[in-house]
Write a protein that holds these residues in place. Sequence first.
Motif, short mmCIF file in Angstrom:
data_model
loop_
_atom_site.label_atom_id
_atom_site.label_comp_id
_atom_site.label_asym_id
_atom_site.label_seq_id
_atom_site.Cartn_x
_atom_site.Cartn_y
_atom_site.Cartn_z
N ASP A 1 30.98 65.48 31.91
CA ASP A 1 29.98 64.77 32.81
C ASP A 1 28.63 65.00 32.17
N GLY B 1 30.81 58.79 34.47
CA GLY B 1 32.26 59.05 34.99
C GLY B 1 33.31 59.70 34.19
N GLU C 1 35.68 62.83 34.79
CA GLU C 1 36.97 62.97 35.29
C GLU C 1 38.23 62.66 34.31
N VAL C 2 37.50 61.90 33.37
CA VAL C 2 38.80 61.32 32.44
C VAL C 2 39.18 62.42 31.57
N GLU D 1 41.58 52.50 34.93
CA GLU D 1 41.04 52.25 35.81
C GLU D 1 39.41 52.43 35.64
N TRP D 2 39.43 53.75 35.14
CA TRP D 2 37.84 54.06 34.42
C TRP D 2 37.25 53.25 33.51
N GLU E 1 36.35 49.90 34.67
CA GLU E 1 35.10 49.85 35.62
C GLU E 1 33.87 49.95 34.88
N MET E 2 33.94 50.76 33.59
CA MET E 2 32.88 50.77 32.65
C MET E 2 32.48 49.61 32.20
#
Lengths: 304, 345
Positions: free
Chosen positions: A264, A274, A277-278, B139-140, B143-144
């Motif tokens: 992060d 975000g 979290e990946v 999904e991430w 979304e980006m």
Amino acid sequence: MSNIATFFEVFVRGLGLGAIYSLVAMGFVLIYKVTGVLNFAQGQFALLGAYLVAILAPPALIFLELPAALAVVVTIVVGLLLGVVLERVIFRHFIGEPVLSVIIVTLALGGIITGGIQFFFGRDSRAYPATLQFDWSVPLLFGVDLNASFALGVALSLVVVLALMAFFRYTVMGSILRACSSDQQAAMVLGVSIERTIVLSWAISIAITSVGGILLAMSQGGTSFGIYGVGILIFAAVVFGGLDSIPGAFIGAIVVGLLQEVGDYYVAPVVGAGFGEVLPMLLLVVVILVMPYGLFGTERIERL
Amino acid sequence: MPCGEYFTSYEDRMGLVRWRIERIAFVLALPIPFLIPFVVSGGMLSTITRIYIMIIAVLGLHVILGYAGEIVLAQGAFMAIGAYTAVRVVTELGAGMIPAMILGGLLTAMVAVIFGLPSWRVKGFYIAISTLALQFIAEWFFEMGGRYEVIHGGTQQSMPREIGLIGDSLTIASRTEQYFLAFFVMAIFAILTLNLSRTGIARTFRGIHENDLSSAVLGIDVFRNKLLAYAIGGFMIGVSGALFAYYIGFVDPTHYTIDMTLEHYVMLLLGGIGRVWGVITGVSVISLLERGVRDFIAAYAADAAAIDAVFFGVVIIIVLAVEPKGLLAALGQIKDYFRKWPYAY
């Protein structure tokens, strides 16, 4: 200097977050170790715990105007009861069923919990009562403070990991659980009640998990719907540590927490918000490819 | 149906239409899909179109899970990849719907194979976890918005209503034409899957499903065949994603969440794993039931979409506890009961 200080701050935050994750991860490993159920709904249990506190604590229920601390206790008791009920109603039917059925059942359970919470209480985040938002913190090096909920998380997770290890090692019940996990049929022949051990492990696991969920919500100042994402993050932790090892889950969760904070703070500005979290997910895929049984997991030997 | 087997050749035994009653049913049922658009109203037609599209996706899952036995939890991600690819092909290349579907399918197959690579060393739930990671990453990624626009072209995009099948020729626009497109693609894939199960490929898959160690001993390249299953299944799911994007009219990451994975599993398990008819039955029953339940709940409560997941969850747990082999097996038991009635011994 300030560079080191920020790194230290990120490091400490990751440690705290990892400690909280480790509670959820240990709950997961406990179930997998004893019952062989791979619980895809662990994050939803954490979410449930976090929401129960928010629902019980404010005077939402008129006849039950609970003080905040009592709400936490009630939530943990509800968690214990939920473990018993789930085993009785659902998981008893799936002893000895193929892996696929069990996985799908836990996925479905997760869907039921998130859908139910969304239906009855909405997706909005809810603030925790003021008595549950501590304003103290532990000062550390370089003028970095450890947030109260993180400090609690570190302390609790250490207590839980040591208590669980001691429980498995030194008590009779613990050795019964170990016997069940190594060979259910042999344990049954020796007069162990499998049902009781499974109920016990579900109850302990959900109680620990809801504590983890509550602490996670506290660190954010209130519960949000996204908490169930922790259920996916801890997969990275437990796969890294080995699926059936409690100390492995602890260490794996700390690593995941650190990775998330580092991702992060340092990587996300480059690749997009975000990313924290990946990053653990990428670790997960790499770990599965390189050493599928993790750090401490028992390797499965197959033969015809 | 006669009370014994009177096949005289292997070709008869393995035929798609084997009994006289099946032949009659086939001839009688054939016109139904062509008559539906002229009989039912708009809402229902749209639901049936959606059923066809979902059948394609669940058939893909069926190839991976039912034939090869790999647990894949990335249905949402696979469909999203197909959908975003299709939108880009249509809006920027202007290549039309059929190339969009094929390209979407190919790209999804590629991603599926990449995330199938862990099956080189692990199996069972490790695969489930690694594909769940793919779902999460996808999904991430979608979304980006801004940063990855070069690749996926934006988080929300709309698909044109009027679209040519190839380039600008053969334009389709209306709900009826959309219905026929979905129907034909579904029929092609259903027959392909049905025939796949009669070839050596699917027999190999089934062997790996039953016991991968024994298949390896028998000289089957387990890893390569698993990847082949990922590729075939992924292609179908991608095509379905492309059609779904066209059906909805735009793409948005919220359509392709883990809930979609759960929905597809409910459909597959309700119908019964391992048979194409099970897939078709499962998807139809769940979709129609869902439509009814949603209407019913919407009359009483505001947030009906949230109840969907609860509904799927309850259905799937009950099905797995009561009849793990699915609806088709239950129907078979009822048929057997009546065939032997009243002397069931």
